[in-house]
Design a protein around this motif. Structure first.
Motif, mmCIF file in Angstrom:
data_model
loop_
_atom_site.group_PDB
_atom_site.id
_atom_site.type_symbol
_atom_site.label_atom_id
_atom_site.label_comp_id
_atom_site.label_asym_id
_atom_site.label_seq_id
_atom_site.Cartn_x
_atom_site.Cartn_y
_atom_site.Cartn_z
ATOM 1 N N SER A 41 8.558 -1.717 11.306
ATOM 2 C CA SER A 41 9.032 -1.266 10.120
ATOM 3 C C SER A 41 7.659 -1.355 9.012
ATOM 4 O O SER A 41 6.687 -1.658 9.506
ATOM 5 N N GLU A 42 7.593 -0.620 8.321
ATOM 6 C CA GLU A 42 6.450 -0.436 6.935
ATOM 7 C C GLU A 42 5.756 -1.764 6.322
ATOM 8 O O GLU A 42 4.446 -1.616 6.600
ATOM 9 N N CYS A 91 11.404 -16.131 13.844
ATOM 10 C CA CYS A 91 11.841 -15.890 12.840
ATOM 11 C C CYS A 91 12.167 -14.021 13.656
ATOM 12 O O CYS A 91 11.226 -13.823 13.508
ATOM 13 N N LEU A 92 12.969 -13.384 14.062
ATOM 14 C CA LEU A 92 13.687 -12.338 13.940
ATOM 15 C C LEU A 92 13.380 -11.662 13.237
ATOM 16 O O LEU A 92 13.948 -11.718 11.437
ATOM 17 N N VAL A 93 12.073 -9.573 12.736
ATOM 18 C CA VAL A 93 12.731 -9.880 11.336
ATOM 19 C C VAL A 93 12.810 -7.738 12.341
ATOM 20 O O VAL A 93 11.913 -7.641 12.535
ATOM 21 N N THR A 94 14.361 -7.798 12.155
ATOM 22 C CA THR A 94 14.752 -7.069 13.127
ATOM 23 C C THR A 94 14.841 -5.156 12.040
ATOM 24 O O THR A 94 15.409 -3.941 12.486
ATOM 25 N N SER A 95 14.633 -5.170 10.565
ATOM 26 C CA SER A 95 14.299 -3.965 9.802
ATOM 27 C C SER A 95 13.463 -2.431 10.777
ATOM 28 O O SER A 95 12.976 -2.219 11.416
ATOM 29 N N ARG A 96 15.253 -1.448 10.257
ATOM 30 C CA ARG A 96 14.290 -0.382 10.267
ATOM 31 C C ARG A 96 13.860 0.418 9.837
ATOM 32 O O ARG A 96 13.346 1.139 9.774
ATOM 33 N N HIS A 97 14.123 -0.344 8.096
ATOM 34 C CA HIS A 97 13.364 0.254 7.478
ATOM 35 C C HIS A 97 12.777 -0.659 6.475
ATOM 36 O O HIS A 97 13.615 -2.048 6.446
ATOM 37 N N GLU A 98 11.993 -1.703 6.004
ATOM 38 C CA GLU A 98 11.090 -2.840 5.178
ATOM 39 C C GLU A 98 9.912 -2.564 4.866
ATOM 40 O O GLU A 98 8.685 -2.452 5.048
ATOM 41 N N PRO A 99 9.731 -2.931 3.575
ATOM 42 C CA PRO A 99 9.044 -1.537 2.534
ATOM 43 C C PRO A 99 7.744 -2.787 2.175
ATOM 44 O O PRO A 99 6.783 -2.720 2.811
ATOM 45 N N LEU A 100 8.554 -4.599 2.463
ATOM 46 C CA LEU A 100 6.762 -5.444 2.730
ATOM 47 C C LEU A 100 7.955 -6.421 3.532
ATOM 48 O O LEU A 100 7.046 -6.262 4.687
ATOM 49 N N SER A 101 8.609 -7.280 3.165
ATOM 50 C CA SER A 101 9.331 -8.298 4.454
ATOM 51 C C SER A 101 8.673 -9.655 3.673
ATOM 52 O O SER A 101 8.056 -10.098 4.546
ATOM 53 N N PRO A 107 0.718 -1.336 -0.283
ATOM 54 C CA PRO A 107 0.062 -0.308 0.305
ATOM 55 C C PRO A 107 0.786 0.733 -0.183
ATOM 56 O O PRO A 107 0.429 2.493 -0.048
ATOM 57 N N GLY A 108 2.157 1.505 0.580
ATOM 58 C CA GLY A 108 3.057 2.293 0.772
ATOM 59 C C GLY A 108 3.262 3.035 -0.782
ATOM 60 O O GLY A 108 3.367 3.895 -0.853
ATOM 61 N N ILE A 109 3.605 1.792 -1.669
ATOM 62 C CA ILE A 109 4.109 2.295 -2.913
ATOM 63 C C ILE A 109 3.616 2.295 -3.109
ATOM 64 O O ILE A 109 3.477 3.154 -4.388
ATOM 65 N N LYS A 110 1.988 2.114 -3.103
ATOM 66 C CA LYS A 110 0.723 2.779 -4.503
ATOM 67 C C LYS A 110 0.422 4.089 -4.112
ATOM 68 O O LYS A 110 -0.059 5.052 -4.808
ATOM 69 N N ASP A 111 0.256 4.349 -2.223
ATOM 70 C CA ASP A 111 0.600 5.697 -2.158
ATOM 71 C C ASP A 111 1.645 6.942 -2.974
ATOM 72 O O ASP A 111 1.311 7.988 -3.133
ATOM 73 N N PHE A 112 2.315 6.474 -2.694
ATOM 74 C CA PHE A 112 3.908 7.260 -2.715
ATOM 75 C C PHE A 112 3.543 7.677 -4.147
ATOM 76 O O PHE A 112 3.676 8.777 -4.628
ATOM 77 N N LEU A 113 3.174 6.429 -5.800
ATOM 78 C CA LEU A 113 2.962 6.706 -6.902
ATOM 79 C C LEU A 113 2.048 7.676 -6.854
ATOM 80 O O LEU A 113 1.542 8.641 -8.208
ATOM 81 N N VAL A 114 0.753 7.712 -6.436
ATOM 82 C CA VAL A 114 -0.776 8.242 -6.895
ATOM 83 C C VAL A 114 -0.482 9.593 -6.025
ATOM 84 O O VAL A 114 -0.692 10.923 -6.635
#
Length: 233
Positions: free
Chosen positions: A156-157, A128-138, A12-19
Motif C-alpha cells: 500500500s501507498e 508485525c503485520l501491516v495488511t492494509s489495502r490503503h495506507e497513506p503512511l503507516s 510524498p503522495g500527499i505532497k504530489d496531490f497538493l501540487v
C-alpha cells in the motif's frame, strides 16, 4: 488551506496531490511523522493468554476494511504453531470475530480491543503485520521499526515508500493471501532473516524517522521560512 502560506505533508503522495491540486511546489514541504513513543516494557504474554514460547504476529489499528485484517486471519489458516494478536476497535469487529469462528481459530487469534500500549505489544510480538489495502503512511511500521520488531506489509501507498523489500521489511501485494502466508512462514522459519530485517530497520528509523530527526527537520524548515520572510522585507 486558503489562508495558509505553506503546507507540510507527511508523505510524498500527499505532497504530489497538493501540487497537482494547484499549490506551488516551492510552498509544499514533505516531512514524515516520527515513529517514536515513550518506552515501555513488553506485555507479559501470559496476561494475553499466550504461551511464552508461542510465535506471535500482531496487527494494530482500526478494524476497518481498508486495514485488511481479514487477510491476516485467513493467512493464519495456513500457519501452524503461531498466535495472532489484533489490537484495535472499529466497524469490522463482529465480522472479523465471525471469521475466526468460521475458520476455528479461536485458540490462535486474540482480539485485544483498543490499546494505548502499542510499544509494549510490539515488543511482545515476533512480527508485525501491516495488511492494509490503503495506507497513506503507516505509523505502525515506524513504531515497529523503533523497537526492532520485523515487519511484513502489503505494498500500500505509505509502506511501499518506507520499506525496501527484503532489506528492512518484507512486502507483498495487496490482497495476495498466498504471498502473505508465505512471508509469514518464512519469518517464522528464519530467525536470521528476522534479525537482519529488524537491525536494518532500526538503523533506518534512527537515521530518518526518530523524533529527534523529524523535529530537527521541522526546525530547519521553519528557520528557512523565517529567513525568507525577513529577506523579503
Amino acid at each position: 488551506y486558503k489562508k495558509c502560506d505553506y503546507l507540510i505533508s507527511n508523505t510524498p503522495g500527499i505532497k504530489d496531490f497538493l501540487v497537482e491540486d494547484g499549490w506551488p511546489e516551492c510552498r509544499v514541504e514533505m516531512i514524515s511523522n516520527f515513529g517514536e513513543l515513550p518506552d515501555a516494557p513488553p506485555v507479559i504474554r501470559e496476561s494475553l493468554g499466550i504461551a511464552n514460547d508461542a510465535f506471535v504476529f500482531i496487527c494494530l489499528g482500526r478494524l476497518h476494511p481498508s486495514k485488511g485484517f481479514d487477510l491476516a486471519i485467513e493467512a493464519m489458516r495456513n500457519i501452524q504453531n503461531a498466535h495472532l494478536l489484533i489490537a484495535g476497535s472499529g466497524e469490522e469487529n463482529e465480522f472479523l470475530k465471525s471469521l475466526v469462528i468460521k475458520y476455528r481459530l479461536e485458540n490462535r487469534v486474540s482480539f485485544l480491543g483498543w490499546r494505548s500500549d502499542q510499544i509494549s505489544l510490539l515488543k511482545t510480538a515476533d512480527v508485525c503485520l501491516v495488511t492494509s489495502r490503503h495506507e497513506p503512511l503507516s505509523n505502525v511500521v515506524l513504531e515497529a521499526w523503533s523497537v526492532g520488531c520485523p515487519v511484513i506489509s502489503t505494498d500500500s501507498e505509505g509502506p511501499s515508500w518506507l520499506i525496501e523489500n527484503g532489506v528492512d521489511g518484507l512486502m507483498v501485494k495487496r490482497d495476495d493471501l498466498e504471498a502473505l502466508a508465505t512471508a509469514m512462514q518464512s519469518l517464522m522459519d528464519n530467525e536470521a532473516l528476522r534479525k537482519s530485517l529488524s537491525e536494518r530497520a532500526l538503523v533506518k528509523w534512527a537515521n530518518s524517522y526518530s523524533k529527534d530527526v523529524i523535529v530537527e527537520k521541522y526546525i530547519t524548515y521553519f528557520d528557512k521560512l523565517i529567513n525568507l520572510r525577513a529577506s523579503s522585507h
